[in-house]
Design a protein around this motif. Structure first.
Motif, short mmCIF file in Angstrom:
data_model
loop_
_atom_site.label_atom_id
_atom_site.label_comp_id
_atom_site.label_asym_id
_atom_site.label_seq_id
_atom_site.Cartn_x
_atom_site.Cartn_y
_atom_site.Cartn_z
N ASP A 297 0.81 -1.22 0.00
CA ASP A 297 0.00 0.00 0.00
C ASP A 297 0.85 1.28 0.00
OD1 ASP A 297 -3.06 -0.94 0.45
OD2 ASP A 297 -1.68 -2.32 1.40
N ASP B 58 -1.97 -2.08 -4.16
CA ASP B 58 -2.19 -0.64 -4.03
C ASP B 58 -0.84 0.08 -4.16
OD1 ASP B 58 -4.90 -0.92 -3.99
OD2 ASP B 58 -5.19 -0.27 -1.92
N ASN C 197 -6.86 -2.89 -5.12
CA ASN C 197 -8.06 -2.28 -5.67
C ASN C 197 -7.81 -0.90 -6.27
OD1 ASN C 197 -7.83 -2.06 -2.65
ND2 ASN C 197 -9.34 -0.44 -2.97
N HIS C 198 -6.74 -0.22 -5.84
CA HIS C 198 -6.43 1.09 -6.43
C HIS C 198 -5.63 0.96 -7.72
CE1 HIS C 198 -7.64 4.21 -3.39
NE2 HIS C 198 -7.82 3.10 -2.70
N HIS D 66 -3.80 -8.98 -2.31
CA HIS D 66 -4.03 -7.68 -1.67
C HIS D 66 -5.05 -7.76 -0.53
CE1 HIS D 66 -4.15 -3.38 -1.25
NE2 HIS D 66 -5.45 -3.38 -1.42
N HIS E 260 -3.74 -4.14 2.06
CA HIS E 260 -5.08 -3.54 2.00
C HIS E 260 -5.51 -2.87 3.29
CE1 HIS E 260 -9.00 -2.93 0.19
NE2 HIS E 260 -9.63 -3.82 0.95
FE FE2 Z 1 -6.54 -1.58 -0.89
#
Ligand code: FE2
Length: 252
Positions: free
Chosen positions: A9, A44, A73-74, A146, A185
Motif C-alpha cells: 500500500d 495498491d 483495488n487502487h 491484496h 489492503h
Molecule cells: Fe486496498
C-alpha cells in the motif's frame, strides 16, 4: 533461512508524501547490511492507477533484491502490467505472479476486481494458484494477495475484504506446503488465521488504519505514524514476522 521484506500500500500519487515514504522504505531495504531473499509487494502500488504513477513507482520500487508484486483495488491491471512488469498484452486479465526461490515459492494472486474496492479471486486465478502449488509439493510456499480474506476489526476495511474466501480456503487445504497467507489492503500490521494457516497483514507504507477504539472517524486513516514494513523470516518450515517503522528523514 530465508528473509523476505513485505511492503504494501504505497499508494503512489495519493497523499503528498507517498513518494517520500516509499523512497524511504526502499532506501532502507537496499541499505541493509545483509541481503534479503526477496521483496514482496501486496498491492495498491498506485493510488489512481495511472501510467504516470506507475512510472514513478517503477523507479521507487527498483531494488537490488528479487521483487514480486500484485495489484490491489487502487491499481489498474493493464498499466500495472505494462509499466511495472514490462509486459505487453493481457489487457484486463488478472496479474498473477510467482517468484521461485531456492527453498520457497511465493505465489501472488490478483484479488482486484476492476472498478470495485472489494476483492475476489476469479476461477482462472484459483486454477493458476492450484497449478503453481502442485508443481513442487515438498518446497514451502507463501500465498499472497491484496485483500485479507477475513475481518480484522476495522469496519472501514472489513467491508471491502475478499469476497467468497471459502474458494481460496479450498485450494489452500489441498496443498500442505503452504506456510502462510500474506495480504495488504488494511494498512495495519495484523496477524490472525485463515484456513488453519497464519494470515499476516502488512502495515501500510502510505498510512495506518486505526481501530474504532483508536479513532471515531468513519475513515480512520492516520498519516502520523511512520511508514512501516514487515520482515518475514522462514526457518524450519515456520514463518516469524517482525514489523519495522522506517524513518523518512534520517538524522544527518
Ligand atoms: Fe486496498
Amino acid at each position: 533461512m530465508l528473509t523476505l521484506a513485505h511492503v504494501s500500500d504505497t499508494h503512489i500519487g495519493g497523499s503528498p508524501d507517498s513518494v517520500e515514504r516509499t523512497r524511504a522504505v526502499m532506501r532502507h531495504l537496499d541499505g541493509l547490511p545483509g541481503p534479503l531473499d526477496a521483496v514482496i509487494v501486496t498491492g495498491d502500488v498506485a493510488d489512481h492507477g495511472t501510467v504516470e504513477e506507475y512510472e514513478t513507482a517503477r523507479e521507487l520500487l527498483a531494488s537490488r533484491h528479487p521483487t514480486v508484486m500484485c495489484p490491489g483495488n487502487h491499481d489498474t491491471r493493464a498499466a500495472f502490467r505494462k509499466v511495472l512488469l514490462g509486459q505487453d498484452g493481457g489487457g484486463d486479465d488478472p496479474v498473477d505472479q510467482v517468484l521461485r526461490l531456492d527453498g520457497l515459492t511465493v505465489a501472488l494472486c490478483d484479488s482486484s476486481v476492476p472498478g470495485r474496492p472489494e476483492g475476489f479471486l476469479s476461477d482462472g486465478t484459483l486454477a493458476w494458484l492450484d497449478a503453481v502449488l502442485a508443481e513442487d509439493p515438498d518446497t514451502p510456499a507463501l500465498v499472497g494477495m491484496h485483500h485479507p480474506p477475513v475481518s480484522l476489526g476495522i469496519p472501514y476495511v472489513d467491508e471491502i475484504r475478499l469476497r467468497a474466501p471459502e474458494r481460496l480456503a479450498e485450494v489452500l487445504r489441498r496443498h500442505p506446503r503452504v506456510t502462510a497467507v500474506l495480504t495488504g489492503h488494511a494498512h495495519t500490521a495484523a496477524s490472525t488465521t485463515f484456513a488453519g494457516l497464519p494470515l499476516l497483514v502488512a502495515p501500510g507504507v502510505v498510512s495506518t488504519l486505526l481501530l474504532p477504539q483508536e479513532s471515531p472517524a468513519a475513515e480512520p486513516v492516520d498519516y502520523g505514524f511512520p511508514p512501516q514494513i514487515s520482515i518475514h523470516v522462514l526457518a524450519d518450515g515456520r514463518l516469524t514476522t517482525h514489523t519495522r517503522p522506517v524513518v523518512t528523514h534520517p538524522a544527518g
